[in-house]
Design a protein around this motif. Structure first.
Motif, PDB file in Angstrom:
ATOM      1  N   ALA A 100       0.822  -1.215   0.000  1.00 33.30           N
ATOM      2  CA  ALA A 100       0.000   0.000   0.000  1.00 33.30           C
ATOM      3  C   ALA A 100       0.852   1.260   0.000  1.00 33.30           C
ATOM      4  O   ALA A 100       0.558   2.228  -0.714  1.00 33.30           O
ATOM      5  N   CYS A 101       1.925   1.257   0.795  1.00 37.99           N
ATOM      6  CA  CYS A 101       2.816   2.430   0.840  1.00 37.99           C
ATOM      7  C   CYS A 101       3.405   2.710  -0.536  1.00 37.99           C
ATOM      8  O   CYS A 101       3.462   3.862  -0.976  1.00 37.99           O
ATOM      9  N   ARG A 102       3.858   1.663  -1.188  1.00 39.69           N
ATOM     10  CA  ARG A 102       4.476   1.857  -2.493  1.00 39.69           C
ATOM     11  C   ARG A 102       3.456   2.275  -3.544  1.00 39.69           C
ATOM     12  O   ARG A 102       3.762   3.068  -4.437  1.00 39.69           O
ATOM     13  N   ARG A 103       2.251   1.776  -3.417  1.00 36.75           N
ATOM     14  CA  ARG A 103       1.213   2.153  -4.374  1.00 36.75           C
ATOM     15  C   ARG A 103       0.829   3.625  -4.226  1.00 36.75           C
ATOM     16  O   ARG A 103       0.553   4.326  -5.205  1.00 36.75           O
ATOM     17  N   MET A 104       0.838   4.116  -2.990  1.00 37.88           N
ATOM     18  CA  MET A 104       0.415   5.481  -2.723  1.00 37.88           C
ATOM     19  C   MET A 104       1.545   6.496  -2.819  1.00 37.88           C
ATOM     20  O   MET A 104       1.317   7.702  -2.865  1.00 37.88           O
ATOM     21  N   SER A 105       2.787   6.037  -2.854  1.00 33.60           N
ATOM     22  CA  SER A 105       3.927   6.948  -2.859  1.00 33.60           C
ATOM     23  C   SER A 105       4.054   7.659  -4.200  1.00 33.60           C
ATOM     24  O   SER A 105       3.859   7.079  -5.270  1.00 33.60           O
ATOM     25  N   ARG A 106       4.423   8.931  -4.136  1.00 33.03           N
ATOM     26  CA  ARG A 106       4.682   9.701  -5.348  1.00 33.03           C
ATOM     27  C   ARG A 106       6.076   9.416  -5.885  1.00 33.03           C
ATOM     28  O   ARG A 106       6.388   9.755  -7.034  1.00 33.03           O
TER      29      ARG A 106
END
Length: 215
Positions: free
Chosen positions: A34-40
């Motif tokens: 999830a963190c990687r998916r949401m990271s810019r």
């Protein structure tokens, strides 16, 4: 170097009704995805922090990120816990989510097991930082209170402990408890729920309600 300018807080998802997160390893894996998916920033590092370790400081977090960001290849930086677990883990962008597969959780060998999982997943650089103490049971609270009592007010303020100290003070002389399954209810109206419980808040309130009904 301000953490507030460079990180986002994503509370751990999952729960009893979440089929994608059945244990701590699954939750950490889903959190990493999830963190990687949401990271810019696709090259951003991710850090997992245990909320039951009051000894973690901003300097520890900066160190974790520095280590993984400066290393070549897939890298990790980890802070062991005194009880055999770990209290924080930072991962560089290329580390796969499978690093949380087959780790022994809530075990005296959790830290070693996590190191083995990192090695299995070809993490070439692993930095081990300070060993810290987390809060898992009532004796840990007593030990933590004893440590804080040895500090001056100025030292507690400088380490960010003053609010924690103020919260512990009303219970300092009466930190007794009675067993309730694997969890504990303090006689002073505090519920101590075992680590990693998916619904800790609800379980804690239920325990307090039951204790009040019996008193």
């Amino acid at each position: 170097e301000q953490l507030t300018d460079s990180w986002r807080l994503l509370p751990m998802g999952g729960g009893d009704n979440d089929p994608t997160a059945t244990d701590l390893g699954d939750r950490l894996k889903q959190g990493l995805i999830a963190c990687r998916r949401m990271s810019r920033n696709p090259l951003a590092s991710v850090c997992f922090i245990g909320s039951d370790c009051p000894d973690i400081t901003p300097e520890h977090l900066k160190m974790l990120f520095r280590r993984v960001n400066r290393a070549r290849g897939n890298s990790a930086s980890i802070l062991p816990a005194a009880d055999g677990g770990y209290v924080a883990l930072a991962l560089s962008a290329g580390v796969p989510a499978t690093v949380f597969d087959d780790v022994l959780w809530s075990d005296p060998m959790t830290f070693v097991s996590q190191l083995q999982a990192l090695s299995r997943n070809e993490v070439s650089s692993i930095h081990v930082g300070d060993t810290l103490t987390d809060i898992d049971n009532i004796e840990d609270i007593r030990d933590f209170h004893r440590r804080l009592s040895l500090l001056s007010t100025e030292e507690r303020l400088s380490h960010g402990y003053q609010r924690t100290w103020a919260a512990l003070m009303p219970f300092a002389d009466t930190l007794t408890y009675r067993e309730t399954s694997d969890d504990k209810v303090l006689e002073d109206g505090i519920a101590l729920v075992r680590g990693g419980h998916p619904d800790a808040k609800q379980v804690g309130q239920k325990m307090l309600n039951e204790a009040a009904a019996k008193s």
